[in-house]
Design a protein around this motif. Structure first.
Motif, PDB file in Angstrom:
ATOM      1  N   LYS A  80      29.189  68.089   4.750  1.00  0.00           N
ATOM      2  CA  LYS A  80      29.312  68.708   3.420  1.00  0.00           C
ATOM      3  C   LYS A  80      29.836  67.719   2.373  1.00  0.00           C
ATOM      4  O   LYS A  80      29.814  68.014   1.187  1.00  0.00           O
ATOM      5  N   PHE A  81      30.336  66.572   2.862  1.00  0.00           N
ATOM      6  CA  PHE A  81      30.942  65.605   1.929  1.00  0.00           C
ATOM      7  C   PHE A  81      30.073  64.348   1.893  1.00  0.00           C
ATOM      8  O   PHE A  81      30.199  63.460   2.741  1.00  0.00           O
ATOM      9  N   PRO A  82      29.143  64.236   0.936  1.00  0.00           N
ATOM     10  CA  PRO A  82      28.173  63.134   0.916  1.00  0.00           C
ATOM     11  C   PRO A  82      28.793  61.744   0.743  1.00  0.00           C
ATOM     12  O   PRO A  82      28.182  60.755   1.128  1.00  0.00           O
ATOM     13  N   ASN A  83      30.008  61.684   0.171  1.00  0.00           N
ATOM     14  CA  ASN A  83      30.645  60.378  -0.043  1.00  0.00           C
ATOM     15  C   ASN A  83      31.469  59.910   1.153  1.00  0.00           C
ATOM     16  O   ASN A  83      32.201  58.929   1.048  1.00  0.00           O
ATOM     17  N   TYR A  84      31.337  60.599   2.275  1.00  0.00           N
ATOM     18  CA  TYR A  84      32.118  60.204   3.455  1.00  0.00           C
ATOM     19  C   TYR A  84      31.744  58.772   3.856  1.00  0.00           C
ATOM     20  O   TYR A  84      30.572  58.446   4.008  1.00  0.00           O
ATOM     21  N   GLY A  85      32.769  57.918   3.987  1.00  0.00           N
ATOM     22  CA  GLY A  85      32.542  56.516   4.354  1.00  0.00           C
ATOM     23  C   GLY A  85      32.653  55.562   3.180  1.00  0.00           C
ATOM     24  O   GLY A  85      32.493  54.357   3.342  1.00  0.00           O
ATOM     25  N   LYS A  86      32.974  56.072   1.969  1.00  0.00           N
ATOM     26  CA  LYS A  86      32.966  55.198   0.785  1.00  0.00           C
ATOM     27  C   LYS A  86      34.114  54.184   0.800  1.00  0.00           C
ATOM     28  O   LYS A  86      34.006  53.116   0.191  1.00  0.00           O
ATOM     29  N   LEU A  87      35.223  54.480   1.478  1.00  0.00           N
ATOM     30  CA  LEU A  87      36.336  53.525   1.552  1.00  0.00           C
ATOM     31  C   LEU A  87      36.079  52.443   2.589  1.00  0.00           C
ATOM     32  O   LEU A  87      36.252  51.257   2.329  1.00  0.00           O
ATOM     33  N   SER A  88      35.649  52.851   3.761  1.00  0.00           N
ATOM     34  CA  SER A  88      35.503  51.926   4.890  1.00  0.00           C
ATOM     35  C   SER A  88      34.118  51.305   4.995  1.00  0.00           C
ATOM     36  O   SER A  88      33.939  50.275   5.650  1.00  0.00           O
ATOM     37  N   GLY A  89      33.133  51.963   4.380  1.00  0.00           N
ATOM     38  CA  GLY A  89      31.758  51.497   4.554  1.00  0.00           C
ATOM     39  C   GLY A  89      31.171  51.950   5.871  1.00  0.00           C
ATOM     40  O   GLY A  89      30.033  51.608   6.213  1.00  0.00           O
ATOM     41  N   GLN A  90      31.938  52.761   6.620  1.00  0.00           N
ATOM     42  CA  GLN A  90      31.471  53.260   7.915  1.00  0.00           C
ATOM     43  C   GLN A  90      30.442  54.370   7.716  1.00  0.00           C
ATOM     44  O   GLN A  90      30.566  55.194   6.805  1.00  0.00           O
ATOM     45  N   LYS A  91      29.470  54.408   8.586  1.00  0.00           N
ATOM     46  CA  LYS A  91      28.476  55.479   8.556  1.00  0.00           C
ATOM     47  C   LYS A  91      28.920  56.581   9.502  1.00  0.00           C
ATOM     48  O   LYS A  91      29.664  56.341  10.454  1.00  0.00           O
ATOM     49  N   LEU A  92      28.449  57.783   9.241  1.00  0.00           N
ATOM     50  CA  LEU A  92      28.850  58.933  10.049  1.00  0.00           C
ATOM     51  C   LEU A  92      28.619  58.718  11.538  1.00  0.00           C
ATOM     52  O   LEU A  92      29.433  59.083  12.369  1.00  0.00           O
ATOM     53  N   GLU A  93      27.513  58.077  11.858  1.00  0.00           N
ATOM     54  CA  GLU A  93      27.188  57.887  13.282  1.00  0.00           C
ATOM     55  C   GLU A  93      28.182  56.962  13.985  1.00  0.00           C
ATOM     56  O   GLU A  93      28.277  56.946  15.212  1.00  0.00           O
ATOM     57  N   ASN A  94      28.956  56.176  13.183  1.00  0.00           N
ATOM     58  CA  ASN A  94      29.952  55.281  13.783  1.00  0.00           C
ATOM     59  C   ASN A  94      31.240  56.009  14.146  1.00  0.00           C
ATOM     60  O   ASN A  94      32.083  55.475  14.854  1.00  0.00           O
ATOM     61  N   ASN A  95      31.404  57.220  13.638  1.00  0.00           N
ATOM     62  CA  ASN A  95      32.604  58.017  13.923  1.00  0.00           C
ATOM     63  C   ASN A  95      32.394  58.736  15.257  1.00  0.00           C
ATOM     64  O   ASN A  95      32.270  59.940  15.324  1.00  0.00           O
ATOM     65  N   ARG A  96      32.314  57.942  16.308  1.00  0.00           N
ATOM     66  CA  ARG A  96      31.857  58.467  17.608  1.00  0.00           C
ATOM     67  C   ARG A  96      32.893  59.380  18.256  1.00  0.00           C
ATOM     68  O   ARG A  96      34.070  59.026  18.367  1.00  0.00           O
ATOM     69  N   ALA A  97      32.424  60.513  18.707  1.00  0.00           N
ATOM     70  CA  ALA A  97      33.305  61.440  19.406  1.00  0.00           C
ATOM     71  C   ALA A  97      33.822  60.780  20.677  1.00  0.00           C
ATOM     72  O   ALA A  97      33.092  60.086  21.376  1.00  0.00           O
ATOM     73  N   GLY A  98      35.107  61.037  20.954  1.00  0.00           N
ATOM     74  CA  GLY A  98      35.711  60.476  22.160  1.00  0.00           C
ATOM     75  C   GLY A  98      36.501  59.224  21.887  1.00  0.00           C
ATOM     76  O   GLY A  98      37.281  58.792  22.741  1.00  0.00           O
ATOM     77  N   GLU A  99      36.296  58.594  20.710  1.00  0.00           N
ATOM     78  CA  GLU A  99      37.072  57.400  20.372  1.00  0.00           C
ATOM     79  C   GLU A  99      38.239  57.819  19.476  1.00  0.00           C
ATOM     80  O   GLU A  99      39.351  57.999  19.924  1.00  0.00           O
ATOM     81  N   ARG A 100      37.985  57.957  18.157  1.00  0.00           N
ATOM     82  CA  ARG A 100      39.045  58.396  17.257  1.00  0.00           C
ATOM     83  C   ARG A 100      38.897  59.883  16.906  1.00  0.00           C
ATOM     84  O   ARG A 100      39.684  60.434  16.173  1.00  0.00           O
ATOM     85  N   VAL A 101      37.850  60.496  17.422  1.00  0.00           N
ATOM     86  CA  VAL A 101      37.597  61.912  17.155  1.00  0.00           C
ATOM     87  C   VAL A 101      37.414  62.629  18.489  1.00  0.00           C
ATOM     88  O   VAL A 101      36.679  62.159  19.356  1.00  0.00           O
ATOM     89  N   ALA A 102      38.111  63.765  18.669  1.00  0.00           N
ATOM     90  CA  ALA A 102      38.059  64.476  19.954  1.00  0.00           C
ATOM     91  C   ALA A 102      36.674  65.054  20.219  1.00  0.00           C
ATOM     92  O   ALA A 102      35.993  65.538  19.315  1.00  0.00           O
ATOM     93  N   VAL A 103      36.257  64.981  21.492  1.00  0.00           N
ATOM     94  CA  VAL A 103      34.985  65.584  21.909  1.00  0.00           C
ATOM     95  C   VAL A 103      35.167  67.095  21.951  1.00  0.00           C
ATOM     96  O   VAL A 103      36.118  67.595  22.541  1.00  0.00           O
TER      97      VAL A 103
END
Length: 546
Positions: free
Chosen positions: A172-195
């Motif tokens: 819902k937030f199209p600007n997600y990643g504007k600070l880090s330059g990270q793409k959504l697909e890089n926010n992998r579940a199980g690393e910094r985000v719980a599965v």
């Protein structure tokens, strides 16, 4: 020319120069959001609002925490030096998975355990001469603000509820990643985000976690539970500073996902949410690997300050640019300790001399007459300080160059005072010393390196730390000095040199001054004769808990 008119003209020229300097030295900071240096302009003229992410309090804080605290303390001090009224907020996370795990291990109440480590952290900060922030909010005291923000996010369709948990919908937030330059697909579940298969998108993150047995919880519209990690900073920064403020800071590792998620949450709750400058300090590394509790390669602040003076540690931390990586090194800590000893010894000698010569100083209210060398020295000192600090806080370049030249000139002027001089020349030397000392202490104050006690006391403390590292007490050193004096009387100079080298390898330097021998700390020197550093030179042991 009439002397009074000449003095008036000089004052006018001085004011014009000060105005010109203010215009020339614009404060620029590196903004992570734009990835470039920008001229600092606060949202409200004369006032600065700053939020810095603090520690998760479940253990003694380590060197990485010290670096973040000192980096932003220097910024805080410098902004105040520039005349800004600063509201500085640094939070404590006292509700978190790590705290709960540690409390379960020790059988303590999680909030009580965290409170204990918050207090220990503040002791470390006081030792490192970090000024207290304006506000130090804790998560447990701001549940209402957190729940209100989550409610707002849900109402605006950026959050959704599943079985008592609340998630942020990153799609819902199209600007997600504007600070880090990270793409959504890089926010992998199980690393910094719980599965969690209940999420609409694997990258969605928790705003509220439903209560689990044995965990602290608070009532909410979605059932009992506790906040996710990221929401606390959005809620507390908005509460104390509003949704629009000047500086948000933290460690480099917080850029993604923590600060990225903060931006998403804050903008979802309030479309006008805006932080002008995002600032991040570099990692502390150990053998070029990031120092952290999770890797078990860290040293606590306490472990280091048991062996090195906190002011030596602070010097070590600011002797690298705040954004660059800083490699933990015993050699650099020894060098920092030696550097601060030299600074404080020089200032003590200066202060002692000025105290003795107080009666010779004029008290007519006129500007002090100083030597051309002293004028040039002070001008260089001011200029270099302004240039380096205004360029994104380049502290690593301040304690060299003109600063060291000033200390050298102080020592030269002290030597001149020991010689016979005409009254006017002597007065010039005295006033030159006084003005240089004043300028040096101003710089130390902004850098947080001005001791809270007398120079004599801090020098004694530095000597005690050196003895601890050497595995000696002062009586041992005095005994060796006396033995060496006997050896010298017997003209056995080879043995005398060997005894001196033995102590130097342990970080104790002997200096023969006339018929007397005194000692001071030094950087340990390993001799070719095979003398090895004492146990005091080894890296501190790793803590039992990681």
């Amino acid at each position: 020319m009439d002397p009074s008119k000449q003095e008036t003209n000089q004052k006018k020229a001085s004011k014009t120069m000060a105005k010109k300097e203010t215009q020339e030295f614009q404060f620029v900071v590196y903004n992570t959001m734009t990835q470039q240096k920008e001229v600092f302009k606060p949202k409200t003229p004369g006032k600065v609002c700053m939020y810095v992410c603090g520690v998760t309090a479940y253990d003694f804080s380590h060197l990485g925490h010290a670096r973040a605290a000192v980096s932003f303390d220097v910024l805080y001090r410098y902004l105040k030096h520039l005349g800004y009224e600063v509201t500085y907020v640094r939070n404590f996370t006292d509700v978190d998975d790590k705290i709960i795990r540690r409390a379960n291990e020790t059988g303590e109440d999680p909030i009580s355990l965290s409170d204990r480590y918050c207090k220990e952290y503040n002791i470390d900060m006081s030792d490192l001469q970090c000024l207290s922030p304006t506000h130090e909010p804790r998560v447990s005291d701001h549940m209402e603000q957190i729940k209100d923000m989550i409610t707002e996010i849900i109402n605006k369709d950026f959050g959704y509820v599943v079985d008592g948990d609340v998630f942020f919908a990153v799609d819902k937030f199209p600007n997600y990643g504007k600070l880090s330059g990270q793409k959504l697909e890089n926010n992998r579940a199980g690393e910094r985000v719980a599965v969690d298969s209940r999420k609409r998108n694997p990258s969605d993150f928790a705003l509220w976690k439903a209560a689990k047995p044995g965990e602290p919880s608070w009532d909410s519209p979605w059932g009992p539970g506790r906040p996710g990690w990221h929401i606390e900073c959005s809620a507390m920064s908005a509460h104390y500073l509003s949704f629009k403020f000047d500086i948000h800071g933290g460690g480099l590792d917080l850029i993604f996902p923590h600060h990225e998620n903060e931006i998403a949450q804050s903008c979802a709750a309030c479309e006008e949410s805006d932080v002008s400058y995002w600032m991040h300090n570099g990692h502390v590394t150990n053998n070029n690997e990031k120092m952290s509790k999770s890797l078990g390669n860290f040293f606590t602040i306490r472990q280091i300050t048991e062996r090195y003076h906190p002011l030596a540690l602070r010097y070590f931390l600011i002797n690298a640019h705040y954004r660059s990586p800083l490699n933990y090194s015993i050699v650099q800590l020894e060098g920092a300790s030696d550097a601060v000893f030299y600074i404080y010894q020089t200032l003590k000698d200066c202060q002692d001399a000025l105290l003795q010569l107080q009666e010779e100083m004029p008290n007519d209210g006129k500007p002090a007459r100083i030597s051309p060398d002293a004028k040039e020295c002070i001008s260089k000192l001011r200029n270099e300080f302004q240039v380096k600090m205004s360029d994104d806080l380049s502290t690593s370049l301040i304690l060299t160059g003109a600063f060291l030249e000033a200390l050298k000139l102080v020592n030269n002027l002290l030597t001149m005072l020991k010689k016979k001089q005409q009254k006017q020349q002597r007065l010039l030397v005295i006033q030159s010393l006084k003005e240089i000392e004043k300028e040096v202490t101003k710089i130390l104050d902004v850098l947080g390196l001005q001791p809270p006690c007398s120079y004599n006391e801090v020098l004694l403390q530095l000597k005690e730390k050196a003895l601890t590292r050497a595995g000696l007490v002062e009586d041992d050193v005095i005994r060796l000095i006396n033995q060496r004096a006997e050896v010298r009387r017997n003209k056995d100079f080879l043995k005398s040199d060997q005894m001196r080298a033995h102590l130097q390898a342990k970080g104790i330097a002997l200096m023969d001054v006339g018929t007397e021998t005194i000692w001071r700390p030094c950087v340990p020197v390993q001799q070719e004769s095979g003398i090895v550093p004492s146990e005091g030179q080894k890296v501190p042991p790793k803590p039992e808990t990681a």
